[in-house]
Enzyme design. Structure first.
Site, PDB file in Angstrom:
ATOM      1  NE  ARG A   1      -3.814  -2.290   2.152  1.00 59.70           N
ATOM      2  CZ  ARG A   1      -4.688  -2.698   1.223  1.00 59.70           C
ATOM      3  NH1 ARG A   1      -4.980  -1.921   0.205  1.00 59.70           N
ATOM      4  NH2 ARG A   1      -5.266  -3.887   1.336  1.00 59.70           N
ATOM      5  CG  ASP A   2       1.479   5.540  -2.352  1.00 58.96           C
ATOM      6  OD1 ASP A   2       2.060   5.513  -3.448  1.00 58.96           O
ATOM      7  OD2 ASP A   2       1.624   6.466  -1.515  1.00 58.96           O
TER       8      ASP A   2
ATOM      9  CG  ASN B   1       3.865   8.708 -12.228  1.00 61.56           C
ATOM     10  OD1 ASN B   1       3.023   8.883 -13.102  1.00 61.56           O
ATOM     11  ND2 ASN B   1       3.557   8.715 -10.930  1.00 61.56           N
TER      12      ASN B   1
ATOM     13  CB  VAL C   1      10.302   5.998  -5.517  1.00 56.10           C
ATOM     14  CG1 VAL C   1      11.114   4.769  -5.106  1.00 56.10           C
ATOM     15  CG2 VAL C   1       9.774   6.716  -4.276  1.00 56.10           C
TER      16      VAL C   1
ATOM     17  CG  HIS D   1       6.779   2.925  -8.402  1.00 57.88           C
ATOM     18  ND1 HIS D   1       8.018   3.520  -8.517  1.00 57.88           N
ATOM     19  CD2 HIS D   1       5.895   3.949  -8.272  1.00 57.88           C
ATOM     20  CE1 HIS D   1       7.886   4.831  -8.460  1.00 57.88           C
ATOM     21  NE2 HIS D   1       6.601   5.120  -8.317  1.00 57.88           N
ATOM     22  CG  MET D   2       1.244  -0.574 -12.490  1.00 55.28           C
ATOM     23  SD  MET D   2       0.724  -2.081 -13.338  1.00 55.28           S
ATOM     24  CE  MET D   2       1.631  -1.934 -14.870  1.00 55.28           C
TER      25      MET D   2
HETATM   26  P1  5GP Z   1       6.146   8.139  -8.013  1.00 53.54           P
HETATM   27  O1  5GP Z   1       5.794   9.596  -7.867  1.00 53.54           O
HETATM   28  O2  5GP Z   1       7.652   7.905  -7.981  1.00 53.54           O
HETATM   29  O3  5GP Z   1       5.473   7.500  -9.189  1.00 53.54           O
HETATM   30  O4  5GP Z   1       5.502   7.413  -6.780  1.00 53.54           O
HETATM   31  C1  5GP Z   1       6.173   7.185  -5.577  1.00 53.54           C
HETATM   32  C2  5GP Z   1       5.116   6.751  -4.588  1.00 53.54           C
HETATM   33  O5  5GP Z   1       5.784   6.167  -3.494  1.00 53.54           O
HETATM   34  C3  5GP Z   1       4.262   7.905  -4.049  1.00 53.54           C
HETATM   35  O6  5GP Z   1       2.893   7.664  -4.338  1.00 53.54           O
HETATM   36  C4  5GP Z   1       4.570   7.901  -2.557  1.00 53.54           C
HETATM   37  O7  5GP Z   1       3.433   8.186  -1.769  1.00 53.54           O
HETATM   38  C5  5GP Z   1       5.074   6.481  -2.330  1.00 53.54           C
HETATM   39  N1  5GP Z   1       6.010   6.363  -1.223  1.00 53.54           N
HETATM   40  C6  5GP Z   1       7.071   7.161  -0.957  1.00 53.54           C
HETATM   41  N2  5GP Z   1       7.706   6.736   0.146  1.00 53.54           N
HETATM   42  C7  5GP Z   1       7.030   5.623   0.570  1.00 53.54           C
HETATM   43  C8  5GP Z   1       7.221   4.737   1.664  1.00 53.54           C
HETATM   44  O8  5GP Z   1       8.143   4.873   2.476  1.00 53.54           O
HETATM   45  N3  5GP Z   1       6.322   3.725   1.796  1.00 53.54           N
HETATM   46  C9  5GP Z   1       5.290   3.547   0.917  1.00 53.54           C
HETATM   47  N4  5GP Z   1       4.470   2.517   1.145  1.00 53.54           N
HETATM   48  N5  5GP Z   1       5.081   4.367  -0.130  1.00 53.54           N
HETATM   49  C10 5GP Z   1       5.957   5.389  -0.298  1.00 53.54           C
END
Ligand code: 5GP
Ligand code: ZN
Length: 114
Positions: free
Chosen positions: A29-30, A87, A96, A100-101
């Site tokens: 989960r996010d 993204n 990150v 990731h999907m």
């Molecule tokens: P991006 O913007 O790179 O596509 O998405 C990164 C996602 O990782 C974001 O939706 C953010 O909320 C999530 N995220 C960042 N740090 C953590 C974490 O420590 N744990 C979890 N479960 N999600 C994270």
């Protein structure tokens, strides 16, 4: 990969809220959910961005979509519908750098994205 947040989750140095796992894929989960269901689905092997994909990674990336459909069924949103997205880099909103999907659902999604 050292110093990658999501690799640390694969290694369980950080314990994510896991919803699905198999030999190749981990889903959790996010931490900052944008919808009632917001799950991140990652390959266990580090790949930084979609730009780094190799032809040999085709099956692995396909497994992210298979996992998304399985999780959507598990979460009860498969029939109503959901969104999956990856993204990439700055303009794509990637923060990150481990592929990731996103699987988001449980509410009506807007289109086009902001
Ligand atoms: P991006 O913007 O790179 O596509 O998405 C990164 C996602 O990782 C974001 O939706 C953010 O909320 C999530 N995220 C960042 N740090 C953590 C974490 O420590 N744990 C979890 N479960 N999600 C994270
Ligand atoms: Zn990584």
């Amino acid at each position: 990969m050292d110093d990658c947040l999501f690799c640390k989750m694969v290694a369980r140095e950080i314990e994510p809220d896991v919803v699905y796992e198999n030999d190749d894929v981990l889903a959790f989960r996010d931490i900052n959910p944008q919808a009632p269901v917001h799950v991140l689905i990652i390959p266990k092997r580090h790949i930084s961005t979609l730009n780094d994909l190799q032809p040999a990674d085709a099956a692995l990336i396909g497994k992210l979509s298979l996992a998304a459909a399985a999780i959507a069924r598990q979460e009860g949103i498969a029939e109503d519908g959901y969104r999956t997205l990856i993204n990439t880099n700055r303009e794509g909103g990637q923060v990150v750098f481990h592929v990731h999907m996103h699987l988001v659902g449980g509410r009506r999604m807007g289109w086009p994205p902001g």
